[in-house]
Motif scaffolding. Structure first.
Motif, PDB file in Angstrom:
ATOM      1  N   LYS A 140     -22.315   5.009  96.885  1.00 52.83           N
ATOM      2  CA  LYS A 140     -22.538   6.410  97.256  1.00 52.83           C
ATOM      3  C   LYS A 140     -21.755   7.340  96.331  1.00 52.83           C
ATOM      4  CE  LYS A 140     -22.324   9.522 101.240  1.00 52.83           C
ATOM      5  NZ  LYS A 140     -21.968   9.622 102.685  1.00 52.83           N
ATOM      6  N   ASN A 141     -20.504   6.999  96.077  1.00 51.26           N
ATOM      7  CA  ASN A 141     -19.705   7.763  95.122  1.00 51.26           C
ATOM      8  C   ASN A 141     -18.566   6.903  94.599  1.00 51.26           C
ATOM      9  OD1 ASN A 141     -17.413   7.936  96.942  1.00 51.26           O
ATOM     10  ND2 ASN A 141     -18.432   9.628  97.983  1.00 51.26           N
ATOM     11  N   LYS A 142     -18.070   7.269  93.440  1.00 52.33           N
ATOM     12  CA  LYS A 142     -16.861   6.658  92.892  1.00 52.33           C
ATOM     13  C   LYS A 142     -16.062   7.760  92.218  1.00 52.33           C
ATOM     14  CE  LYS A 142     -19.175   5.005  88.658  1.00 52.33           C
ATOM     15  NZ  LYS A 142     -19.453   3.817  87.815  1.00 52.33           N
ATOM     16  N   TYR A 143     -14.737   7.707  92.372  1.00 46.44           N
ATOM     17  CA  TYR A 143     -13.911   8.802  91.877  1.00 46.44           C
ATOM     18  C   TYR A 143     -12.522   8.292  91.511  1.00 46.44           C
ATOM     19  CZ  TYR A 143     -12.559   8.661  96.834  1.00 46.44           C
ATOM     20  OH  TYR A 143     -12.158   8.252  98.078  1.00 46.44           O
ATOM     21  N   LEU A 144     -11.904   9.000  90.581  1.00 46.91           N
ATOM     22  CA  LEU A 144     -10.587   8.631  90.085  1.00 46.91           C
ATOM     23  C   LEU A 144      -9.534   9.542  90.700  1.00 46.91           C
ATOM     24  CD1 LEU A 144      -8.723   7.052  88.170  1.00 46.91           C
ATOM     25  CD2 LEU A 144      -9.278   8.736  86.390  1.00 46.91           C
ATOM     26  N   LEU A 145      -8.633   8.947  91.499  1.00 49.54           N
ATOM     27  CA  LEU A 145      -7.522   9.687  92.087  1.00 49.54           C
ATOM     28  C   LEU A 145      -6.301   9.587  91.185  1.00 49.54           C
ATOM     29  CD1 LEU A 145      -7.573   8.775  95.903  1.00 49.54           C
ATOM     30  CD2 LEU A 145      -8.094  10.984  94.885  1.00 49.54           C
ATOM     31  N   VAL A 146      -5.624  10.717  90.999  1.00 54.31           N
ATOM     32  CA  VAL A 146      -4.366  10.716  90.252  1.00 54.31           C
ATOM     33  C   VAL A 146      -3.231  11.232  91.134  1.00 54.31           C
ATOM     34  CG1 VAL A 146      -5.443  10.918  87.990  1.00 54.31           C
ATOM     35  CG2 VAL A 146      -4.905  12.988  89.277  1.00 54.31           C
ATOM     36  N   GLY A 147      -3.469  11.292  92.447  1.00 57.83           N
ATOM     37  CA  GLY A 147      -2.499  11.758  93.428  1.00 57.83           C
ATOM     38  C   GLY A 147      -3.212  12.002  94.736  1.00 57.83           C
ATOM     39  N   PHE A 148      -2.497  12.478  95.729  1.00 55.18           N
ATOM     40  CA  PHE A 148      -3.076  12.694  97.048  1.00 55.18           C
ATOM     41  C   PHE A 148      -4.175  13.755  96.985  1.00 55.18           C
ATOM     42  CE2 PHE A 148      -3.113  14.973 101.123  1.00 55.18           C
ATOM     43  CZ  PHE A 148      -3.455  13.923 101.957  1.00 55.18           C
ATOM     44  N   ASN A 149      -5.410  13.354  97.326  1.00 54.20           N
ATOM     45  CA  ASN A 149      -6.565  14.257  97.283  1.00 54.20           C
ATOM     46  C   ASN A 149      -6.696  14.959  95.931  1.00 54.20           C
ATOM     47  OD1 ASN A 149      -7.500  13.679  99.820  1.00 54.20           O
ATOM     48  ND2 ASN A 149      -6.484  15.407 100.807  1.00 54.20           N
ATOM     49  N   ASN A 150      -6.270  14.303  94.880  1.00 53.03           N
ATOM     50  CA  ASN A 150      -6.261  14.890  93.541  1.00 53.03           C
ATOM     51  C   ASN A 150      -7.239  14.100  92.672  1.00 53.03           C
ATOM     52  OD1 ASN A 150      -5.661  16.136  91.148  1.00 53.03           O
ATOM     53  ND2 ASN A 150      -3.458  15.774  91.246  1.00 53.03           N
ATOM     54  N   VAL A 151      -8.467  14.612  92.570  1.00 47.72           N
ATOM     55  CA  VAL A 151      -9.555  13.886  91.906  1.00 47.72           C
ATOM     56  C   VAL A 151      -9.680  14.342  90.454  1.00 47.72           C
ATOM     57  CG1 VAL A 151     -12.016  13.356  91.944  1.00 47.72           C
ATOM     58  CG2 VAL A 151     -10.780  13.658  94.100  1.00 47.72           C
ATOM     59  N   GLU A 152      -9.593  13.396  89.545  1.00 40.00           N
ATOM     60  CA  GLU A 152      -9.705  13.693  88.118  1.00 40.00           C
ATOM     61  C   GLU A 152     -11.162  13.719  87.665  1.00 40.00           C
ATOM     62  OE1 GLU A 152      -8.013  14.566  84.330  1.00 40.00           O
ATOM     63  OE2 GLU A 152      -7.183  14.570  86.359  1.00 40.00           O
ATOM     64  N   GLU A 153     -11.953  12.774  88.145  1.00 38.95           N
ATOM     65  CA  GLU A 153     -13.382  12.750  87.832  1.00 38.95           C
ATOM     66  C   GLU A 153     -14.118  11.997  88.924  1.00 38.95           C
ATOM     67  OE1 GLU A 153     -14.583   9.913  84.579  1.00 38.95           O
ATOM     68  OE2 GLU A 153     -12.442  10.082  84.094  1.00 38.95           O
ATOM     69  N   ALA A 154     -15.427  12.241  89.018  1.00 41.58           N
ATOM     70  CA  ALA A 154     -16.208  11.622  90.092  1.00 41.58           C
ATOM     71  C   ALA A 154     -17.676  11.557  89.711  1.00 41.58           C
ATOM     72  CB  ALA A 154     -16.045  12.413  91.391  1.00 41.58           C
ATOM     73  N   GLU A 155     -18.356  10.568  90.280  1.00 41.76           N
ATOM     74  CA  GLU A 155     -19.804  10.456  90.179  1.00 41.76           C
ATOM     75  C   GLU A 155     -20.359  10.172  91.570  1.00 41.76           C
ATOM     76  OE1 GLU A 155     -20.665   7.409  87.308  1.00 41.76           O
ATOM     77  OE2 GLU A 155     -20.726   8.854  85.661  1.00 41.76           O
TER      78      GLU A 155
END
Length: 358
Positions: A205-220
């Motif tokens: 459904k989705n994939k995303y890169l976290l770099v901290g709490f609720n801190n999304v760097e990129e997503a698809e």
């Protein structure tokens, strides 16, 4: 701040931005295009006794489908909604007139769904000033997730956790099954790396890169047919609540055509939409395609920070007409209709801020 005070602030803010809702009922002189069956199809424009536009409502097959907007007597937008088949679906914005800020409510089939934003203020000696803000997460009408309050500078001061409309704890260790960091350590939250969510079918459904709490760097994000739905890639990190994160953004329909592209601003008090992949504050272009002919481009609209700006193009396949509309901050200022065959001008009009023709 105790729980009762926190909830009182939210209730107070809701009362504030409903206080001017009566203005949306102004304007009884309405006009809309109807088809041969008498059904409304198009934008209904309602004016008050002074001829000032007070409401714009988009209809398809006699049902509200698309933007709904209302304006005050000075033609300022005070509320906007999104409808699908007569039901609220998507973002509703309401102007908190005391501080001139738009508060945000999200719906799914007429039920609160998603993260809502309200502001708090106080008045003294005839002046009103911002004192804080709060966000609340809903799932199909129930509080489900975090209710967070911020001070006037955007610093988090309180966090409550709800599950299925019930308060779990004032300072929860868990919310929705996910550990949370204490307020003072949010910026250094250890939860990092790629995360993936799936449909019930097991498809991504989705994939995303976290770099901290609720801190999304990129997503698809993906449709269940495995087609790409949306892409986000951050190019600028906001430093506080007033400074947005900026993402390169693309949105696709389920057939793989690009329906939006540009840069997406995510305000500091909002999170990236990992559920639907929507961008409310797009600086870029949106494309709409036909229902019957999915390859026919019906419109190409230009936006700056979520508002129509510059020239947008609308194409009528049946009448073979291209309409160019120039906007300034969502307000139509010029219209030019041309024949698609030779680009000769059929009609040209310019408008005042209240929507009347010059």
């Amino acid at each position: 701040m105790n729980k009762n005070n926190f909830l009182f602030l939210i209730l107070t803010s809701l009362i504030v931005f409903d206080a001017h809702a009566f203005q949306c009922d102004a304007g009884n002189d309405c006009d809309v295009k109807k088809d041969s069956l008498g059904k409304k199809n198009g934008i209904e424009i309602c004016k008050d006794f002074k001829g000032i536009i007070r409401r714009k409502i988009t209809y398809k097959d006699d049902m509200m489908n698309g933007p709904w907007e209302c304006f005050n007597e000075n033609s300022k937008l005070i509320e906007s909604r999104e409808y699908l088949n007569d039901k609220l679906n998507g973002l509703t914005k309401r102007l908190n007139t005391s501080i001139d800020k738009y508060e945000e409510v999200r719906y799914l089939d007429d039920q609160l769904h998603g993260k809502n934003l309200v502001f708090q203020s106080k008045s003294s000696n005839g002046k009103t000033e911002l004192t804080g803000s709060s966000t609340t997460e809903y799932v199909k009408g129930d509080k489900d997730g975090f209710m967070i309050s911020f001070d006037k500078d955007g610093k988090e001061i309180k966090r409550l956790c709800y599950k299925e409309d019930k308060l779990k704890s004032e300072n929860p260790e868990l919310c929705g099954g996910a550990p949370i960091a204490k307020v003072e350590s949010v910026k250094t939250d250890p939860y990092k790396g790629w995360k993936t969510n799936t449909f019930k079918s097991g498809k991504i459904k989705n994939k995303y890169l976290l770099v901290g709490f609720n801190n999304v760097e990129e997503a698809e994000l993906f449709y269940e047919n495995e087609k790409l739905k949306a892409q986000f890639k951050r190019v600028s990190l906001g430093s506080n609540l007033q400074t947005p994160d900026i993402y390169l953004y693309k949105e696709f329909n389920s057939r793989g055509k690009i329906t939006a592209e540009g840069k997406c601003n995510i305000p500091g008090d909002r999170e990236l939409d990992l559920e639907y992949g929507l961008c409310d504050y797009l600086t870029g272009v949106r494309y709409d395609y036909g229902y019957d002919d999915v390859n026919f481009l019906e419109s190409k609209k230009n936006f700056i920070n979520g508002r129509l700006e510059g020239v947008s193009y609308f194409y009528d396949k049946v009448d073979k007409v291209e309409t160019q509309i120039t906007y300034v901050k969502d307000v139509k200022v010029k219209l030019v209709e041309r024949k698609m065959s030779d680009q000769s001008i059929i009609k040209s009009e310019e408008y005042y801020e209240d929507g009347s023709i010059k």
